[in-house]
Design a protein around this motif. Sequence first.
Motif, short mmCIF file in Angstrom:
data_model
loop_
_atom_site.label_atom_id
_atom_site.label_comp_id
_atom_site.label_asym_id
_atom_site.label_seq_id
_atom_site.Cartn_x
_atom_site.Cartn_y
_atom_site.Cartn_z
N TYR A 179 -18.44 27.34 18.05
CA TYR A 179 -17.12 27.46 17.43
C TYR A 179 -17.17 27.08 15.96
CZ TYR A 179 -12.06 26.94 16.83
OH TYR A 179 -10.77 27.07 16.39
N ARG A 183 -16.40 29.51 12.75
CA ARG A 183 -15.42 29.23 11.71
C ARG A 183 -16.05 29.38 10.32
NH1 ARG A 183 -10.33 29.67 12.94
NH2 ARG A 183 -9.96 28.72 10.90
N ALA A 186 -16.33 33.08 9.60
CA ALA A 186 -15.02 33.64 9.33
C ALA A 186 -14.54 33.30 7.92
CB ALA A 186 -14.00 33.15 10.36
N ARG A 195 -11.33 39.52 10.43
CA ARG A 195 -10.93 38.13 10.64
C ARG A 195 -10.10 37.99 11.92
NH1 ARG A 195 -11.54 34.26 6.70
NH2 ARG A 195 -9.87 33.08 7.69
N ALA A 196 -9.26 38.97 12.19
CA ALA A 196 -8.43 38.93 13.39
C ALA A 196 -9.30 39.03 14.64
CB ALA A 196 -7.40 40.06 13.36
N ALA A 199 -10.96 35.73 15.12
CA ALA A 199 -10.00 34.75 15.64
C ALA A 199 -9.82 34.90 17.15
CB ALA A 199 -8.66 34.91 14.93
N GLU A 202 -12.67 33.20 18.75
CA GLU A 202 -12.50 31.74 18.64
C GLU A 202 -11.57 31.22 19.72
OE1 GLU A 202 -11.04 31.31 14.72
OE2 GLU A 202 -12.96 31.75 13.76
N GLU A 203 -10.46 31.94 19.93
CA GLU A 203 -9.51 31.53 20.97
C GLU A 203 -10.16 31.57 22.35
OE1 GLU A 203 -6.05 33.93 20.69
OE2 GLU A 203 -5.52 33.23 18.68
N SER A 224 -3.19 25.28 10.37
CA SER A 224 -3.54 26.40 9.50
C SER A 224 -5.01 26.75 9.71
CB SER A 224 -3.30 26.02 8.04
OG SER A 224 -4.29 25.10 7.61
N PRO A 225 -5.42 27.96 9.31
CA PRO A 225 -6.84 28.32 9.46
C PRO A 225 -7.78 27.33 8.80
CG PRO A 225 -5.54 30.27 8.97
CD PRO A 225 -4.61 29.10 8.83
N ASP A 229 -10.70 24.99 10.32
CA ASP A 229 -12.07 25.02 9.79
C ASP A 229 -12.60 23.60 9.61
OD1 ASP A 229 -12.03 27.77 9.61
OD2 ASP A 229 -11.50 27.81 7.49
N SER A 232 -12.86 21.56 12.92
CA SER A 232 -13.95 22.00 13.80
C SER A 232 -15.28 21.40 13.36
CB SER A 232 -14.04 23.53 13.83
OG SER A 232 -14.45 24.05 12.59
#
Length: 284
Positions: A179, A183, A186, A195-196, A199, A202-203, A224-225, A229, A232
């Motif tokens: 993970y 990040r 990304a 990026r989507a 994501a 990642e989920e 927020s992203p 980041d 993580s």
Amino acid sequence: MVVSVGTQSTSQLVSRAVSDLARRTRFPIAFGGLAEAGEIHVSSIVGARSHSIEGLVVRAERGLGGRAFVEGRPRLALDYRTARGITHDYDRAILGEGIATLFAVPVVAGGRTRGVLYCGSWSQAGLDASVAQPALRVAEELATELRIRDEVDRRVAMATPRTEQGLPAATREELRESYASLRSIAADVADPALRARIAAVEERIASLTAEPAERAATADVRLSPRELDVLSHAAMGATNAEISEALGLRETTVKSYLATAMAKFDASTRHAAVTAARRAGLLP
């Protein structure tokens, strides 16, 4: 071989890349494929007027694509028929399609060439930045998605199934490392669509470790992203300086993101914030 990346297979990734190549470069024909046992297997073709390229398998060092594959850099034949710097093993396929100018771009991921993308025209056409740069970007985007596959699917596939006590500690650590690496990848991706897709993966990773009951308690918390980041990497024990280097941020910026994440969870330390984020299913 077809390997999934989230809900995408490698064949689907190549197909989308080839379609993007034709659309972005406006060259009339595009094709490509990934390498298997030192050979490029063309699996996707857009714009062909014949069937001559279908099923094409290109060996390393042979033809324009084989050179690009071995050298790990783009190769161009402005006049393919008379090109001297390549072998002409595949003239029947290329000239059979009527291709005059051919541009081959290697897909380099994880330090090795994973495939080749081609675009070409039926008449001689010069190659300028309007063609070269989009082609290189498409290859880079495909390489990024292959890196994601390597980082995520391999580890998830090897993970020990969940027991009544949850995932084993070693598996959790593998997922957390994946993970954090994801990040970092990304953070360098500018394309919103890519990026989507990252994501979504990642989920998927985060959901493997969080318990439904734990998620409910902090379901209203949103990070927020950049907060994700930073958190993580903090979860892996990285210092502010290490996080700064990994994400290309100032140390003061790292501290600011950590502080806001901690405040959202009403946590007094970064470790408490990491624990809360894991319970919320935001971190694996």
